[in-house]
Every structure is written in structure tokens, then in C-alpha cells.
Motif scaffolding. Structure first.
Motif, PDB file in Angstrom:
ATOM      1  N   VAL A  47     -21.779 -14.867   6.315  1.00  0.00           N
ATOM      2  CA  VAL A  47     -21.807 -13.628   7.057  1.00  0.00           C
ATOM      3  C   VAL A  47     -20.663 -13.059   7.817  1.00  0.00           C
ATOM      4  CG1 VAL A  47     -23.305 -12.381   8.968  1.00  0.00           C
ATOM      5  CG2 VAL A  47     -24.264 -14.095   7.136  1.00  0.00           C
ATOM      6  N   MET A  48     -19.804 -13.926   8.491  1.00  0.00           N
ATOM      7  CA  MET A  48     -18.535 -13.543   9.246  1.00  0.00           C
ATOM      8  C   MET A  48     -17.821 -12.988   8.298  1.00  0.00           C
ATOM      9  SD  MET A  48     -16.188 -15.779  11.977  1.00  0.00           S
ATOM     10  CE  MET A  48     -17.358 -15.835  13.214  1.00  0.00           C
ATOM     11  N   ASP A  49     -17.419 -13.624   7.364  1.00  0.00           N
ATOM     12  CA  ASP A  49     -16.447 -13.235   6.426  1.00  0.00           C
ATOM     13  C   ASP A  49     -16.998 -11.830   5.644  1.00  0.00           C
ATOM     14  OD1 ASP A  49     -14.137 -14.108   4.551  1.00  0.00           O
ATOM     15  OD2 ASP A  49     -15.585 -13.855   3.114  1.00  0.00           O
ATOM     16  N   GLN A  50     -18.170 -11.709   5.489  1.00  0.00           N
ATOM     17  CA  GLN A  50     -18.501 -10.591   4.626  1.00  0.00           C
ATOM     18  C   GLN A  50     -18.539  -9.192   5.502  1.00  0.00           C
ATOM     19  OE1 GLN A  50     -19.038 -10.023   1.269  1.00  0.00           O
ATOM     20  NE2 GLN A  50     -18.314 -11.979   0.987  1.00  0.00           N
ATOM     21  N   ILE A  51     -18.649  -9.573   6.864  1.00  0.00           N
ATOM     22  CA  ILE A  51     -18.762  -8.366   7.978  1.00  0.00           C
ATOM     23  C   ILE A  51     -17.229  -7.928   8.055  1.00  0.00           C
ATOM     24  CG2 ILE A  51     -19.030  -7.940  10.395  1.00  0.00           C
ATOM     25  CD1 ILE A  51     -21.639  -9.262  10.289  1.00  0.00           C
ATOM     26  N   VAL A  52     -16.246  -8.959   8.160  1.00  0.00           N
ATOM     27  CA  VAL A  52     -14.955  -8.626   8.535  1.00  0.00           C
ATOM     28  C   VAL A  52     -14.339  -7.985   7.380  1.00  0.00           C
ATOM     29  CG1 VAL A  52     -12.559  -9.626   8.760  1.00  0.00           C
ATOM     30  CG2 VAL A  52     -14.570 -10.364   9.990  1.00  0.00           C
ATOM     31  N   ARG A  53     -14.721  -8.336   6.183  1.00  0.00           N
ATOM     32  CA  ARG A  53     -14.205  -7.687   4.863  1.00  0.00           C
ATOM     33  C   ARG A  53     -14.757  -6.355   4.911  1.00  0.00           C
ATOM     34  NH1 ARG A  53     -12.095 -10.975   0.669  1.00  0.00           N
ATOM     35  NH2 ARG A  53     -11.952 -13.151   1.219  1.00  0.00           N
ATOM     36  N   LEU A  54     -15.936  -6.094   4.996  1.00  0.00           N
ATOM     37  CA  LEU A  54     -16.712  -4.865   4.788  1.00  0.00           C
ATOM     38  C   LEU A  54     -16.203  -3.831   5.786  1.00  0.00           C
ATOM     39  CD1 LEU A  54     -18.681  -2.977   3.577  1.00  0.00           C
ATOM     40  CD2 LEU A  54     -20.464  -3.956   5.457  1.00  0.00           C
ATOM     41  N   ILE A  55     -15.788  -4.315   6.895  1.00  0.00           N
ATOM     42  CA  ILE A  55     -15.386  -3.184   7.905  1.00  0.00           C
ATOM     43  C   ILE A  55     -13.789  -3.060   7.854  1.00  0.00           C
ATOM     44  CG2 ILE A  55     -14.859  -2.916  10.560  1.00  0.00           C
ATOM     45  CD1 ILE A  55     -17.309  -4.648  11.159  1.00  0.00           C
ATOM     46  N   PRO A  63     -11.741  -6.270  12.353  1.00  0.00           N
ATOM     47  CA  PRO A  63     -12.147  -6.379  13.488  1.00  0.00           C
ATOM     48  C   PRO A  63     -12.241  -8.141  13.904  1.00  0.00           C
ATOM     49  CG  PRO A  63     -13.917  -6.398  11.937  1.00  0.00           C
ATOM     50  CD  PRO A  63     -12.529  -6.024  11.153  1.00  0.00           C
ATOM     51  N   HIS A  64     -12.389  -8.461  15.253  1.00  0.00           N
ATOM     52  CA  HIS A  64     -12.465  -9.813  15.826  1.00  0.00           C
ATOM     53  C   HIS A  64     -13.831 -10.033  15.841  1.00  0.00           C
ATOM     54  CE1 HIS A  64     -11.851 -13.494  18.082  1.00  0.00           C
ATOM     55  NE2 HIS A  64     -12.487 -12.971  18.935  1.00  0.00           N
ATOM     56  N   LEU A  65     -14.522 -11.130  15.693  1.00  0.00           N
ATOM     57  CA  LEU A  65     -15.720 -11.756  15.631  1.00  0.00           C
ATOM     58  C   LEU A  65     -15.876 -13.026  16.077  1.00  0.00           C
ATOM     59  CD1 LEU A  65     -18.683 -10.579  15.638  1.00  0.00           C
ATOM     60  CD2 LEU A  65     -18.752 -11.370  13.215  1.00  0.00           C
ATOM     61  N   GLU A  66     -16.113 -13.232  17.253  1.00  0.00           N
ATOM     62  CA  GLU A  66     -15.930 -14.766  18.006  1.00  0.00           C
ATOM     63  C   GLU A  66     -17.068 -15.862  17.295  1.00  0.00           C
ATOM     64  OE1 GLU A  66     -16.989 -16.362  22.123  1.00  0.00           O
ATOM     65  OE2 GLU A  66     -15.879 -14.623  22.088  1.00  0.00           O
ATOM     66  N   SER A  67     -18.132 -15.379  16.796  1.00  0.00           N
ATOM     67  CA  SER A  67     -18.993 -16.273  16.263  1.00  0.00           C
ATOM     68  C   SER A  67     -20.216 -15.628  15.776  1.00  0.00           C
ATOM     69  CB  SER A  67     -19.594 -17.419  17.270  1.00  0.00           C
ATOM     70  OG  SER A  67     -20.211 -16.513  18.329  1.00  0.00           O
ATOM     71  N   VAL A  68     -20.861 -16.363  14.474  1.00  0.00           N
ATOM     72  CA  VAL A  68     -22.198 -15.783  13.963  1.00  0.00           C
ATOM     73  C   VAL A  68     -23.028 -16.991  14.007  1.00  0.00           C
ATOM     74  CG1 VAL A  68     -23.318 -15.061  11.931  1.00  0.00           C
ATOM     75  CG2 VAL A  68     -20.973 -14.139  12.756  1.00  0.00           C
ATOM     76  N   SER A  69     -24.131 -16.986  14.303  1.00  0.00           N
ATOM     77  CA  SER A  69     -25.037 -18.093  14.400  1.00  0.00           C
ATOM     78  C   SER A  69     -26.543 -17.443  13.869  1.00  0.00           C
ATOM     79  CB  SER A  69     -25.695 -18.544  15.639  1.00  0.00           C
ATOM     80  OG  SER A  69     -25.878 -17.686  16.596  1.00  0.00           O
ATOM     81  N   PHE A  70     -27.290 -18.434  13.139  1.00  0.00           N
ATOM     82  CA  PHE A  70     -28.507 -18.012  12.492  1.00  0.00           C
ATOM     83  C   PHE A  70     -29.328 -19.058  12.871  1.00  0.00           C
ATOM     84  CE2 PHE A  70     -31.696 -18.412   8.758  1.00  0.00           C
ATOM     85  CZ  PHE A  70     -32.225 -16.923   8.913  1.00  0.00           C
ATOM     86  N   ASP A  71     -30.618 -18.543  13.341  1.00  0.00           N
ATOM     87  CA  ASP A  71     -31.770 -19.455  13.691  1.00  0.00           C
ATOM     88  C   ASP A  71     -32.808 -19.612  12.442  1.00  0.00           C
ATOM     89  OD1 ASP A  71     -33.970 -20.903  14.781  1.00  0.00           O
ATOM     90  OD2 ASP A  71     -34.065 -19.826  16.529  1.00  0.00           O
ATOM     91  N   PRO A  72     -32.849 -20.444  11.721  1.00  0.00           N
ATOM     92  CA  PRO A  72     -33.712 -20.500  10.495  1.00  0.00           C
ATOM     93  C   PRO A  72     -35.096 -20.607  10.918  1.00  0.00           C
ATOM     94  CG  PRO A  72     -32.686 -22.561  10.856  1.00  0.00           C
ATOM     95  CD  PRO A  72     -32.119 -21.802  11.791  1.00  0.00           C
ATOM     96  N   PHE A  73     -35.613 -20.948  12.201  1.00  0.00           N
ATOM     97  CA  PHE A  73     -37.052 -21.160  12.554  1.00  0.00           C
ATOM     98  C   PHE A  73     -37.397 -19.912  13.192  1.00  0.00           C
ATOM     99  CE2 PHE A  73     -35.015 -25.228  13.573  1.00  0.00           C
ATOM    100  CZ  PHE A  73     -35.700 -25.919  12.835  1.00  0.00           C
ATOM    101  N   LEU A  79     -24.569 -12.025  16.323  1.00  0.00           N
ATOM    102  CA  LEU A  79     -23.213 -11.920  16.509  1.00  0.00           C
ATOM    103  C   LEU A  79     -22.686 -11.883  17.595  1.00  0.00           C
ATOM    104  CD1 LEU A  79     -24.324 -10.905  13.502  1.00  0.00           C
ATOM    105  CD2 LEU A  79     -22.277  -9.302  13.440  1.00  0.00           C
ATOM    106  N   SER A  80     -21.762 -12.492  18.017  1.00  0.00           N
ATOM    107  CA  SER A  80     -20.936 -12.509  19.420  1.00  0.00           C
ATOM    108  C   SER A  80     -19.540 -12.246  19.430  1.00  0.00           C
ATOM    109  CB  SER A  80     -21.238 -14.006  20.115  1.00  0.00           C
ATOM    110  OG  SER A  80     -22.707 -14.160  20.081  1.00  0.00           O
ATOM    111  N   GLY A  81     -19.238 -11.639  20.675  1.00  0.00           N
ATOM    112  CA  GLY A  81     -17.858 -11.107  20.849  1.00  0.00           C
ATOM    113  C   GLY A  81     -17.114 -10.599  19.783  1.00  0.00           C
ATOM    114  N   PHE A  82     -17.731  -9.170  19.528  1.00  0.00           N
ATOM    115  CA  PHE A  82     -17.071  -8.214  18.408  1.00  0.00           C
ATOM    116  C   PHE A  82     -16.209  -7.370  19.197  1.00  0.00           C
ATOM    117  CE2 PHE A  82     -17.015  -4.221  16.343  1.00  0.00           C
ATOM    118  CZ  PHE A  82     -16.764  -4.572  14.920  1.00  0.00           C
ATOM    119  N   GLU A  83     -14.999  -7.206  18.445  1.00  0.00           N
ATOM    120  CA  GLU A  83     -13.942  -6.311  19.264  1.00  0.00           C
ATOM    121  C   GLU A  83     -13.249  -5.647  18.002  1.00  0.00           C
ATOM    122  OE1 GLU A  83     -10.997  -8.425  21.862  1.00  0.00           O
ATOM    123  OE2 GLU A  83     -12.789  -8.574  23.265  1.00  0.00           O
ATOM    124  N   MET A  84     -13.041  -4.417  18.007  1.00  0.00           N
ATOM    125  CA  MET A  84     -12.297  -3.685  17.152  1.00  0.00           C
ATOM    126  C   MET A  84     -11.209  -2.765  17.715  1.00  0.00           C
ATOM    127  SD  MET A  84     -13.931  -1.345  13.956  1.00  0.00           S
ATOM    128  CE  MET A  84     -13.041  -0.954  12.640  1.00  0.00           C
TER     129      MET A  84
END
Length: 422
Positions: A47-55, A63-73, A79-84
Motif C-alpha cells: 500500500v505504501m509503495d502504491q500510494i507514493v507511486r500514484l501521487i 510524498p513522504h509517508l512515515e508508516s502504513v499499518s493494517f489491522d486485519p481484525f 497511514l501516518s506521518g504524510f508530508e508532501m
């Protein structure tokens, strides 16, 4: 012998049954572990790679994206720490902060909802968004260049794309900040909207359906905006109420100076009212139950006063000096780009002074205040022009609005008249 063989096979089957159960349990556990490993480690990286590529592909800025996490439960993507960073250019050279940033963006997925919609989410929460907008001395906006689509060599399709169906249970924006800087003036204009919050319930792009919304923001040091109502996108229409309290009129003074030949030196305004906006056919805006309060308004003639605000303004230089003015029962009707009518139930003012002067050339001073190069003229209508009931009822672009004031009360209010043409 046959009975012995059957007995041996039954005993073997009895011994293999628990073994198959253990194998199935181990296989199921392995699938769960694989799912968790993919959800916690593999999916966020993709997801992080695709978001950066798309933007980057859309804007040319990675853009800079600090982290991406997914809670399957809980089916939650965060998405955390986004800067453009701003695009390269003159406007961006004065910036040290990113143009767009946010602390976190939380998306609660509604997995079964994707069978009936292109995008289906239970909730979207945007925390700490920050938008910095700069206008260069040449009048260019940095974010316009950032989001301008790159020219495509492929021919444009003449077929209209079907709109995406988006269903979102709730949208929340918390702790937002918007800052605007305009370097087109010698003394740059700077204003901040802080904090900005937004709540939207049952957002959808489906035709004929609306979403309830509530927005709150602060402009400058004390002005607040409260906006409540319902919004529909297909067709675009909105009904609701808007309230602006303690707005400092000196904020837009530099822009008003470009449109009006008078200078606003001070004042505070509060405005509230209900509205109906529709665009099913011709765009129309109706304002009902409006009220406007003005306090400490001072308008001066820029030709007769010094540009420095530190120097006192003489009484003879004041075109309008108003301690308090309240306008109640405001009703406004706008059809297309034309103001059709303004009705006021009550106009009440106190402790003010209005100066009326005829200049040496014979012109009335106030008649030139709002003279603008943008004034429109009515189009010519010839005998061959097509006509319809809507066209006949639609106002002419150059027509003056109907203005009606039912009652006006003024106390301790002076009006002076000076004729400099004699």
C-alpha cells in the motif's frame, strides 16, 4: 481371515482420524498465520509503495509517508506521518514546510459493501491535516501547479465515464490547519484557519441522496465559522445554516482595495442565516432569515489620508464612521451569476457619521467607491432570439437587483454634505 483384515483396517482408520484432524488444524493455523503475516507486514508495504507511486505519477512530487499499518481484525488501514513538499518554483523557494501534511489517516473498510459500491468505508478519520497555500508575486498558486494534470498525448475519449459510487458511513476531520500567504503585496498577506473540524454523516455520491455535515473553523485570532446542513452531489445541492462570528474586516482589506475605491480601516462583522443552493439546471442561491451585525466600521478616502495606519484619521477624511449597525430579516435571491433581489426587514444603526461629497469635477464621491472593471452590461436581444419561459424569467446579467428595506431606525447618526465643485 477376512474378519481379521477388516478389523485391522478399522483399527488403522481409528488411529489415522486424530492424525487427519491434527493436520487440518495445523493447516488452518498455518493459513491464519500466513494471513496475519501478509496483513501486518506484506500489505502495508504494498500500500505504501502504491500510494507514493500514484501521487508522484499525478503530481511529479514524491510524498513522504512515515508508516502504513493494517489491522486485519477490524479491517482498519492507517497511514501516518504524510508530508508532501511544494513543487519547485519561485513560490516554493520561500517555503520550509510541506504544502500538504497530516498526522494520521484512518480508513475503516466495509468489506461487504464493495459488492454494491466502488468504494465502501465505515469511517474515515483525518487527524492533524495541514495545508499551506502560497500565492507568488506574479499571482501563481503553488498548489494549482502541484495538482495540474500533465498533458496527455492520447486523444480524449468522447464517452462520459460513469461516476464512482462511494459510500462512507462517517467522515471526521480533527485539528486541521490551513494557512494562506499572498506575496502579491509589498507587505505579504497572511491568514490562518486554525483549528478546522468537519463531521459528515452517511456520505454518498449516489444520485438523489444527501449527506448531513457539520463544519467548525476559526479564522485568525477570534473569528469562528459554524456550518450545518445537508449536501447532495448528484445533482449538486445544499441546504443548511451558516454563522460567522467576530470576523475582523481588516483581514480582506487589501483585496477590497482592488475592487473598491475606498479603504476599510477597521470593523468587526457577525453574519448568520439559512440558505438553499441548487444547481439542477440553472444555479440558484436563496438566503433566508439572515442577520448581519457590524461594529466599529471605518471607511476612509485613500486619496485624502496617509497610507500609514499609525497616523490618526481626521473626521473630515472619514467617509463612514459607524459604531454599530444591525440588519435583520435579510433575504437574498441569486439566479445564475445575477443578484436578483435583496429584502431587509429592519435596518438599525447608532452613533455614526456618513459623509457625502461632490468632488471638484462634479462627480459624487460614493458613486466611484464600487466602480469596477468587472461591471457587466446587458446582452442585446434581437428579434431572432430564441425565447422560453425560463429565459423570459431569468434576469439580465446587467439588470440592477430589486432592493427593499421595510424599516430603518438610526440614532445619534450624522450626515454631512460637501460640494467641492463650487
Amino acid at each position: 481371515a477376512k474378519r481379521g483384515l477388516d478389523q485391522a483396517m478399522e483399527e488403522s482408520a481409528d488411529r489415522s482420524a486424530p492424525r487427519r484432524g491434527r493436520l487440518l488444524a495445523i493447516g488452518a493455523l498455518g493459513l491464519v498465520v500466513l494471513y496475519l503475516v501478509c496483513a501486518f507486514f506484506v500489505l502495508p508495504s504494498i500500500v505504501m509503495d502504491q500510494i507514493v507511486r500514484l501521487i508522484e505519477g499525478q503530481t511529479g512530487v514524491a510524498p513522504h509517508l512515515e508508516s502504513v499499518s493494517f489491522d486485519p481484525f477490524r479491517s482498519r488501514l492507517e497511514l501516518s506521518g504524510f508530508e508532501m513538499s511544494p513543487p519547485s518554483g519561485e513560490a516554493a523557494s520561500a517555503k520550509s514546510e510541506p504544502s500538504i501534511a497530516f498526522d494520521s489517516l484512518i480508513l475503516d473498510l466495509r468489506l461487504l459493501g464493495f459488492f454494491s459500491a466502488d468504494v465502501s468505508l465505515d469511517e474515515v478519520v483525518l487527524v492533524g491535516p495541514r495545508v499551506w497555500i502560497d500565492r507568488s508575486a506574479e499571482g501563481a498558486f503553488d498548489l494549482v501547479d502541484l495538482f495540474s494534470p500533465a498533458p496527455s498525448e492520447e486523444p480524449e475519449s468522447t464517452e462520459a465515464d460513469e461516476p464512482l459510487i462511494v459510500d462512507i458511513g462517517a467522515i471526521r476531520v480533527e485539528g486541521g490547519v490551513v494557512r494562506f500567504r499572498d506575496f502579491a503585496f509589498d507587505d505579504p498577506f497572511v491568514v490562518e484557519l486554525d483549528p478546522v473540524s468537519l463531521d459528515v454523516e452517511s456520505f454518498t455520491t449516489r444520485a438523489g441522496r444527501g449527506s448531513a455535515y457539520a463544519a467548525d473553523l476559526q479564522i485568525g485570532d477570534r473569528a469562528t465559522v459554524t456550518w450545518r446542513g445537508e449536501l447532495g452531489l448528484d445533482p449538486l445541492q445544499s441546504t443548511g445554516s451558516l454563522a460567522i462570528d467576530d470576523f475582523d474586516l481588516s483581514l480582506p482589506r487589501k483585496y477590497l482595495a482592488e475592487l473598491a475605491r475606498a479603504e476599510l480601516r477597521g470593523g468587526v462583522a457577525s453574519l448568520r442565516g439559512d440558505y438553499v443552493l441548487s444547481s439542477d439546471g440553472e444555479r440558484r442561491l436563496e438566503i433566508r432569515k439572515g442577520a448581519l451585525d457590524l461594529a466599529g466600521v471605518l471607511i476612509v478616502d485613500p486619496k485624502s489620508v496617509p497610507s500609514s495606519e499609525a497616523q490618526a484619521v481626521e473626521p473630515s477624511q472619514r467617509m463612514l464612521d459607524l459604531s454599530a449597525l444591525r440588519i435583520e430579516g435579510i433575504e437574498v435571491d441569486v439566479y445564475g451569476d445575477v443578484l436578483r433581489s435583496i429584502e431587509i426587514e429592519k435596518l438599525e444603526g447608532e452613533k455614526g457619521r456618513l459623509a457625502i461629497r461632490i468632488d471638484a469635477d462634479g462627480g459624487l464621491q460614493w458613486s466611484d467607491v464600487f466602480a469596477s472593471e468587472f461591471s457587466a452590461s446587458a446582452p442585446e436581444v434581437g428579434p431572432d432570439s430564441e425565447s422560453s419561459s425560463d429565459a423570459a424569467n431569468a434576469p439580465s446579467p446587467g439588470a440592477s437587483p430589486e432592493i427593499r428595506i421595510a424599516r430603518a431606525d438610526f440614532s445619534e447618526f450624522d450626515v454631512t454634505f460637501e460640494d467641492a465643485s463650487r
